[in-house]
Design a protein around this motif. Structure first.
Motif, PDB file in Angstrom:
ATOM      1  N   SER A  98      27.623  56.202  17.419  1.00  0.00           N
ATOM      2  CA  SER A  98      26.182  56.415  17.369  1.00  0.00           C
ATOM      3  C   SER A  98      25.582  55.405  16.395  1.00  0.00           C
ATOM      4  N   LEU A  99      24.411  54.894  16.728  1.00  0.00           N
ATOM      5  CA  LEU A  99      23.764  53.909  15.862  1.00  0.00           C
ATOM      6  C   LEU A  99      23.438  54.472  14.488  1.00  0.00           C
ATOM      7  N   SER A 100      23.258  55.810  14.390  1.00  0.00           N
ATOM      8  CA  SER A 100      22.934  56.415  13.096  1.00  0.00           C
ATOM      9  C   SER A 100      24.181  56.838  12.323  1.00  0.00           C
ATOM     10  N   ALA A 101      25.353  56.769  12.949  1.00  0.00           N
ATOM     11  CA  ALA A 101      26.600  57.131  12.282  1.00  0.00           C
ATOM     12  C   ALA A 101      26.947  56.094  11.217  1.00  0.00           C
ATOM     13  N   ALA A 102      27.812  56.472  10.296  1.00  0.00           N
ATOM     14  CA  ALA A 102      28.286  55.541   9.279  1.00  0.00           C
ATOM     15  C   ALA A 102      29.013  54.379   9.946  1.00  0.00           C
ATOM     16  N   CYS A 103      28.839  53.210   9.395  1.00  0.00           N
ATOM     17  CA  CYS A 103      29.486  52.028   9.969  1.00  0.00           C
ATOM     18  C   CYS A 103      31.000  52.103   9.759  1.00  0.00           C
ATOM     19  N   PRO A 104      31.783  51.762  10.777  1.00  0.00           N
ATOM     20  CA  PRO A 104      33.247  51.780  10.638  1.00  0.00           C
ATOM     21  C   PRO A 104      33.776  50.870   9.532  1.00  0.00           C
ATOM     22  N   CYS A 105      33.013  49.842   9.139  1.00  0.00           N
ATOM     23  CA  CYS A 105      33.506  48.902   8.130  1.00  0.00           C
ATOM     24  C   CYS A 105      33.553  49.495   6.733  1.00  0.00           C
ATOM     25  N   GLY A 106      32.983  50.686   6.557  1.00  0.00           N
ATOM     26  CA  GLY A 106      33.059  51.344   5.262  1.00  0.00           C
ATOM     27  C   GLY A 106      31.894  51.067   4.332  1.00  0.00           C
ATOM     28  N   ALA A 146      30.271  39.234   6.091  1.00  0.00           N
ATOM     29  CA  ALA A 146      29.582  40.063   7.087  1.00  0.00           C
ATOM     30  C   ALA A 146      30.272  39.942   8.441  1.00  0.00           C
ATOM     31  N   LEU A 147      30.722  38.731   8.789  1.00  0.00           N
ATOM     32  CA  LEU A 147      31.443  38.557  10.045  1.00  0.00           C
ATOM     33  C   LEU A 147      32.781  39.303   9.998  1.00  0.00           C
ATOM     34  N   MET A 148      33.473  39.229   8.867  1.00  0.00           N
ATOM     35  CA  MET A 148      34.751  39.954   8.737  1.00  0.00           C
ATOM     36  C   MET A 148      34.535  41.442   8.946  1.00  0.00           C
ATOM     37  N   ARG A 149      33.525  42.010   8.308  1.00  0.00           N
ATOM     38  CA  ARG A 149      33.237  43.438   8.452  1.00  0.00           C
ATOM     39  C   ARG A 149      32.889  43.765   9.911  1.00  0.00           C
ATOM     40  N   SER A 171      34.856  46.312  12.531  1.00  0.00           N
ATOM     41  CA  SER A 171      34.166  47.353  13.307  1.00  0.00           C
ATOM     42  C   SER A 171      34.373  47.138  14.801  1.00  0.00           C
ATOM     43  N   ALA A 172      34.380  45.884  15.239  1.00  0.00           N
ATOM     44  CA  ALA A 172      34.605  45.591  16.657  1.00  0.00           C
ATOM     45  C   ALA A 172      36.024  45.975  17.071  1.00  0.00           C
ATOM     46  N   PHE A 173      37.002  45.770  16.193  1.00  0.00           N
ATOM     47  CA  PHE A 173      38.359  46.228  16.494  1.00  0.00           C
ATOM     48  C   PHE A 173      38.385  47.743  16.624  1.00  0.00           C
ATOM     49  N   VAL A 174      37.735  48.449  15.692  1.00  0.00           N
ATOM     50  CA  VAL A 174      37.696  49.914  15.728  1.00  0.00           C
ATOM     51  C   VAL A 174      37.079  50.402  17.038  1.00  0.00           C
ATOM     52  N   LEU A 175      36.004  49.742  17.458  1.00  0.00           N
ATOM     53  CA  LEU A 175      35.231  50.171  18.632  1.00  0.00           C
ATOM     54  C   LEU A 175      35.669  49.504  19.928  1.00  0.00           C
ATOM     55  N   ASP A 176      36.733  48.705  19.895  1.00  0.00           N
ATOM     56  CA  ASP A 176      37.224  47.990  21.082  1.00  0.00           C
ATOM     57  C   ASP A 176      36.156  47.096  21.704  1.00  0.00           C
ATOM     58  N   LYS A 177      35.393  46.416  20.892  1.00  0.00           N
ATOM     59  CA  LYS A 177      34.392  45.467  21.388  1.00  0.00           C
ATOM     60  C   LYS A 177      35.068  44.099  21.545  1.00  0.00           C
ATOM     61  N   LEU A 178      35.924  44.021  22.555  1.00  0.00           N
ATOM     62  CA  LEU A 178      36.749  42.828  22.750  1.00  0.00           C
ATOM     63  C   LEU A 178      35.933  41.565  23.038  1.00  0.00           C
ATOM     64  N   ARG A 203      41.221  30.640  19.448  1.00  0.00           N
ATOM     65  CA  ARG A 203      40.922  31.863  20.197  1.00  0.00           C
ATOM     66  C   ARG A 203      41.962  32.129  21.269  1.00  0.00           C
ATOM     67  N   PRO A 204      42.481  33.370  21.321  1.00  0.00           N
ATOM     68  CA  PRO A 204      43.389  33.717  22.418  1.00  0.00           C
ATOM     69  C   PRO A 204      42.615  33.853  23.727  1.00  0.00           C
ATOM     70  N   ALA A 205      43.312  33.787  24.825  1.00  0.00           N
ATOM     71  CA  ALA A 205      42.662  33.908  26.135  1.00  0.00           C
ATOM     72  C   ALA A 205      42.146  35.333  26.362  1.00  0.00           C
ATOM     73  N   THR A 206      42.888  36.321  25.897  1.00  0.00           N
ATOM     74  CA  THR A 206      42.508  37.720  26.076  1.00  0.00           C
ATOM     75  C   THR A 206      42.950  38.521  24.862  1.00  0.00           C
ATOM     76  N   LEU A 207      42.417  39.713  24.749  1.00  0.00           N
ATOM     77  CA  LEU A 207      42.830  40.680  23.734  1.00  0.00           C
ATOM     78  C   LEU A 207      43.102  42.004  24.417  1.00  0.00           C
ATOM     79  N   GLU A 208      44.040  42.733  23.885  1.00  0.00           N
ATOM     80  CA  GLU A 208      44.361  44.053  24.419  1.00  0.00           C
ATOM     81  C   GLU A 208      43.548  45.106  23.673  1.00  0.00           C
ATOM     82  N   PRO A 209      43.080  46.134  24.382  1.00  0.00           N
ATOM     83  CA  PRO A 209      42.376  47.220  23.692  1.00  0.00           C
ATOM     84  C   PRO A 209      43.337  47.991  22.786  1.00  0.00           C
ATOM     85  N   ASN A 210      42.767  48.798  21.912  1.00  0.00           N
ATOM     86  CA  ASN A 210      43.580  49.633  21.037  1.00  0.00           C
ATOM     87  C   ASN A 210      44.489  50.526  21.873  1.00  0.00           C
TER      88      ASN A 210
END
Length: 130
Positions: free
Chosen positions: A3-11, A37-40, A44-51, A63-70
């Motif tokens: 949720s956009l109002s939830a706490a950010c996964p980056c802590g 900011a990019l690292m954070r 968050s993108a790893f947590v949310l699977d925003k590949l 850059r790898p050709a692809t990434l696997e989801p969590n």
């Protein structure tokens, strides 16, 4: 999905929308103003699977050709930024520890990541694990 109002996964103390969410989607997408900011936002993108975001913010030279989801059941436990340093206006490093758990087994990734800014955008290049 977070949720956009939830706490950010980056802590950070901010909501997802006010923190990493703005770099993931919308008019500020891909425009993280600093390497930290990019690292954070990448954590968050790893947590949310925003590949697609992860690939878009990875420097084309490494850059790898692809990434696997969590894998099912992976739980991200937190991000700790140990140090962020600018080498010059377009090169920086960020040392971090990311913690996770899968099938009851805890894991931690400690990396010093290298970032470069090209055309006004920061990119993750690579990192050294310790």
């Amino acid at each position: 999905m977070t949720s956009l109002s939830a706490a950010c996964p980056c802590g950070s103390a901010n909501s997802y929308a006010a923190c990493c969410g703005r770099w993931h989607d919308g008019p500020q997408a891909l425009q993280a103003p600093t390497a930290q900011a990019l690292m954070r936002s990448r954590y968050s993108a790893f947590v949310l699977d925003k590949l697609p975001y992860l690939l878009d913010t990875w420097h084309p030279s490494t850059r790898p050709a692809t990434l696997e989801p969590n894998p099912p059941g992976l739980k991200w436990l937190g991000l700790s930024i140990k140090q962020a340093r600018d080498q010059d206006a377009d090169h920086a490093t960020v040392e971090f520890v990311a913690r996770s758990r899968l099938a009851g087994r805890a894991s931690r990734m400690h990396e010093v990541s290298r970032f470069v800014r090209e055309g006004g955008r920061w990119y993750y290049v690579d990192g050294d694990l310790s």
